[in-house]
Motif scaffolding. Structure first.
Motif, PDB file in Angstrom:
ATOM      1  N   ILE A  84     107.264 -19.975 -62.570  1.00 53.48           N
ATOM      2  CA  ILE A  84     105.765 -20.347 -62.879  1.00 53.48           C
ATOM      3  C   ILE A  84     105.126 -19.012 -63.258  1.00 53.48           C
TER       4      ILE A  84
ATOM      5  N   VAL B  23     106.220 -18.158 -66.814  1.00 50.34           N
ATOM      6  CA  VAL B  23     105.428 -18.339 -67.687  1.00 50.34           C
ATOM      7  C   VAL B  23     103.906 -18.068 -67.865  1.00 50.34           C
ATOM      8  N   LEU B  24     103.269 -18.062 -66.602  1.00 51.87           N
ATOM      9  CA  LEU B  24     101.868 -17.312 -66.802  1.00 51.87           C
ATOM     10  C   LEU B  24     101.854 -15.984 -67.479  1.00 51.87           C
TER      11      LEU B  24
ATOM     12  N   THR C 292     102.269 -16.178 -71.085  1.00 52.62           N
ATOM     13  CA  THR C 292     101.430 -16.624 -71.958  1.00 52.62           C
ATOM     14  C   THR C 292     100.006 -15.724 -71.744  1.00 52.62           C
ATOM     15  N   ALA C 293      99.786 -14.910 -70.775  1.00 56.06           N
ATOM     16  CA  ALA C 293      98.695 -14.010 -70.777  1.00 56.06           C
ATOM     17  C   ALA C 293      99.128 -12.812 -71.807  1.00 56.06           C
TER      18      ALA C 293
END
Lengths: 300, 388
Positions: free
Chosen positions: B6, B9-10, B13-14
């Motif tokens: 997770i 993924v974060l 994305t950031a």
């Protein structure tokens, strides 16, 4: 490489800005709607793929139980199952990969046309497919109390981004049972996945809220518009259970298979990362669809 | 406990969002020369540095290390032993040129909550300043023009345009003795303001954004400026009318450079964001093109530098070009590590010195390794460079 997407997006955004009375917020909202409509077939395809995968979950679980000590056989059986049902397990990912450049292009187009800094404005040069739109550059960045090229100093947009992102996640997220405390392997997996899903539902809104605090508020307008449009899109498809969100219905009442429908979309906070809840097994590893249906009927 | 997947993924994305919002860089350096000394001043990121042009060594840095909470990209303006430079928090700094110590700082009222949370400022000083006897005038990235006292840094007045003011204001005292402050804005207008009160005297719609500086021609009482309509425009200050226009291939950002020849011929040199350089003669009927050259494959943003028989320009393609004033033929070019978007300055050599003190062309790039580089203007030979 993204220029092939960004440049037409910039041109379209400026064209909308011109025909919509130089209202930059309206332009961003209409632009977002257009992009959502353009990517609608992809969204549908992703949904179908997710749904198909979801429907295979019981059979996959049976295979997992059957071949739990033989990975090679398991993989082979899985592959045959997919082939038999005409499902490509990577189809959903492929659609996301196609959508990602569109999303990035959209962000870039909004930031570029607002041009908060000299380098951003300089990099707009030569990007317009219709040079006559040059007189619109840069777009007017004033809207109500906002300078759309910088973050909202009053924190109103970041709060709205958090709320709408959370709301969209909540509406699209499949129902999660609270009594997944069985000791079987599949129950544990379900619990783990449900935990991840809950964490994402907390983190994603906060993350986009942080972006909203850091980036141009024009981008926050896009986040909010995209979330509302996403919610509207799914509502029109009849795939949102408002009762559950409003607390009028327990999560346990939800027919398990219904959760499978909530996925896909092009919003920044769509449930791409959301857990697609597997149907709760009646007994360890065995899914009793008749029991679930009956339960759904009796509650409904 | 968050799963590593997770978090991955974060973070991804950031990073993607940060990359796609263009958060990497904001601007280019501001470069200016003290006409009375062999010193150039470069404003870049968190400091303004004074560099000795004879050695390429820095003399001082402003501000002190423990006071670096602002970013500087605006062109420093030197006057009477003082440097005025704006920052990306919307503040204006007055600095003593002797040692780089602060005289005062003007900080605008910030009725915002953004500061403590966000790295993005609510306002910016992007351009240089204009000065008169008792006031400093400067534009803000949002939409305001501000006048502050040179002595006390108190705000005297503000004037609001309809978009950002990225162009250095121009303070002119006319033949009739009337002083007027001219301001060009991204809202397409050229404004004439009363420098004492900030009241608008008149304004002229030029049809496109005006991001760059203006050039005043005292003989013809005109202002020359470029627009994003790809036009060089001459505005007569007496009639407030556009008296000449010249179409270019690309958008215009840099101020034109004016050469007045011995016979009185007046020629403007300027570049556009498509990489073209133009020589245009000012005639009674408007502008007459002498030559145009497709010099660079990327934009030429800054004002051309006129040195001897050459026109020297910097480009976004990381090169500096020296062209013949006569026909635009290339004399030399030099490759650098960063984009050459800042204004170029020249430092005349001293022919009486025993050591080689050729005329220098000093450029600044967007790459810290080649932050400031000095070339011999005649040959393009690199003399020194200053690293960030």
């Amino acid at each position: 490489m993204l220029d092939i997407i960004i440049n037409p997006f910039i041109t379209i955004l400026l064209f909308l800005y011109q025909i919509l009375g130089k209202n930059v917020v309206l332009s961003i909202v209409v632009f977002t709607i257009l992009v959502r409509l353009a990517t609608y077939p992809l969204t549908m395809k992703q949904q179908r793929s997710t749904k198909a995968m979801q429907e295979l979950q019981p059979k996959l679980k049976q295979l997992q139980e059957k071949y739990k000590n033989d990975r090679e056989r398991m993989a082979q059986a899985q592959w045959e199952l997919y082939r038999e049902h005409g499902v490509n397990p990577l189809a959903g990912c492929l659609v996301l990969i196609v959508q990602l450049p569109i999303l990035l292009g959209l962000y870039r187009a909004i930031v570029a046309t607002l041009a908060a800094t000299p380098l951003q404005l300089l990099n707009l040069s030569g990007r317009l497919w219709v040079p006559e739109l040059s007189n619109l550059v840069p777009m007017d960045n004033k809207f109500l109390w906002l300078n759309l090229a910088v973050p909202d100093p009053m924190y109103i947009l970041p709060v709205l981004v958090v709320i709408t992102t959370w709301l969209q996640q909540k509406l699209l997220m499949p129902a999660m049972s609270s009594d997944n405390n069985g000791s079987s392997g599949s129950d544990k997996t379900a619990d783990q996945a449900a935990n991840i899903s809950r964490q994402m539902m907390m983190i994603m809104p906060l993350m986009f809220g942080f972006f909203s605090l850091s980036f141009a508020s024009g981008l926050s307008i896009y986040f909010i518009a995209s979330n509302f449009i996403g919610i509207g899109q799914y509502a029109m498809m009849g795939r949102i259970d408002f009762k559950q969100v409003l607390g009028l219905k327990s999560a346990d009442d939800e027919p398990a298979a219904k959760g499978a429908k909530a996925s896909g979309g092009t919003s920044p906070a769509d449930s791409k990362l959301a857990y697609k809840a597997p149907p709760k097994p009646k007994r360890s590893g065995i899914y009793d669809s008749r029991a679930t249906k009956a339960k759904g009927k009796s509650k409904g | 406990m968050l799963k590593p997947s997770i978090i991955g993924v974060l973070v991804l994305t950031a990073l993607l969002l940060a990359a796609c919002t263009g958060a990497a860089g904001d601007s280019w350096a501001g470069l200016a020369r003290d006409p009375e000394q062999s010193i150039v001043y470069v404003s870049w990121d968190q400091t303004v540095v004074a560099i000795d042009t004879t050695t390429g060594e820095d003399l001082w840095k402003y501000p002190e290390k423990d006071d670096r909470d602002a970013k500087f990209y605006a062109v420093p303006v030197i006057d009477n032993g003082t440097m005025y430079v704006g920052d990306y928090k919307g503040s204006l700094h007055s600095v003593n040129l002797e040692d780089g110590t602060r005289n005062w700082v003007y900080e605008p009222d910030r009725n915002t909550l953004v500061g403590p949370v966000s790295s993005t400022p609510s306002d910016r000083v992007i351009s240089g300043v204009a000065l008169n006897g008792d006031k400093v005038f400067f534009g803000l990235g949002s939409r305001n023009v501000v006048a502050v006292s040179r002595e006390t840094a108190e705000e005297v007045w503000t004037f609001e345009t309809n978009h950002g003011v990225w162009s250095t204001p121009l303070y002119i005292v006319g033949e009739d003795g009337q002083a007027i402050l001219y301001v060009a804005s991204l809202d397409h207008y050229l404004y004439a303001l009363d420098p004492e009160t900030g009241d608008q005297l008149w304004r002229k719609d030029l049809g496109g954004a005006i991001p760059g500086d203006m050039l005043y021609d005292p003989v013809l009482n005109r202002i020359y400026l470029g627009t994003f309509l790809s036009e060089l425009v001459a505005v007569d200050l007496a009639t407030q009318e556009i008296v000449a226009q010249f179409d270019t291939k690309g958008w215009l950002w840099g101020r034109p450079a004016l050469e007045v020849q011995e016979d009185g011929t007046r020629i403007l040199y300027f570049g556009d964001l498509e990489g073209y350089v133009y020589a245009v003669q000012i005639t009674e009927n408007g502008f007459e093109e002498l030559w145009r050259r497709d010099v660079a494959d990327k934009g030429i943003r800054s004002t051309p530098l006129l040195v001897g028989d050459m026109v020297i320009v910097g480009s976004q393609n990381k090169r500096v070009y020296a062209l013949s004033k006569t026909d635009g033929d290339e004399e030399w070019d030099a490759k650098l590590k960063g984009e050459v978007l800042a204004e170029l300055v020249s430092v005349p050599g001293n022919p009486e010195d025993e050591v080689d003190t050729s005329d220098l062309v000093i450029v600044s790039t967007t790459d810290g390794d080649d932050l400031v580089v000095a070339y011999k203007s005649v040959s393009g030979e690199r003399v020194w460079r200053y690293k960030d």
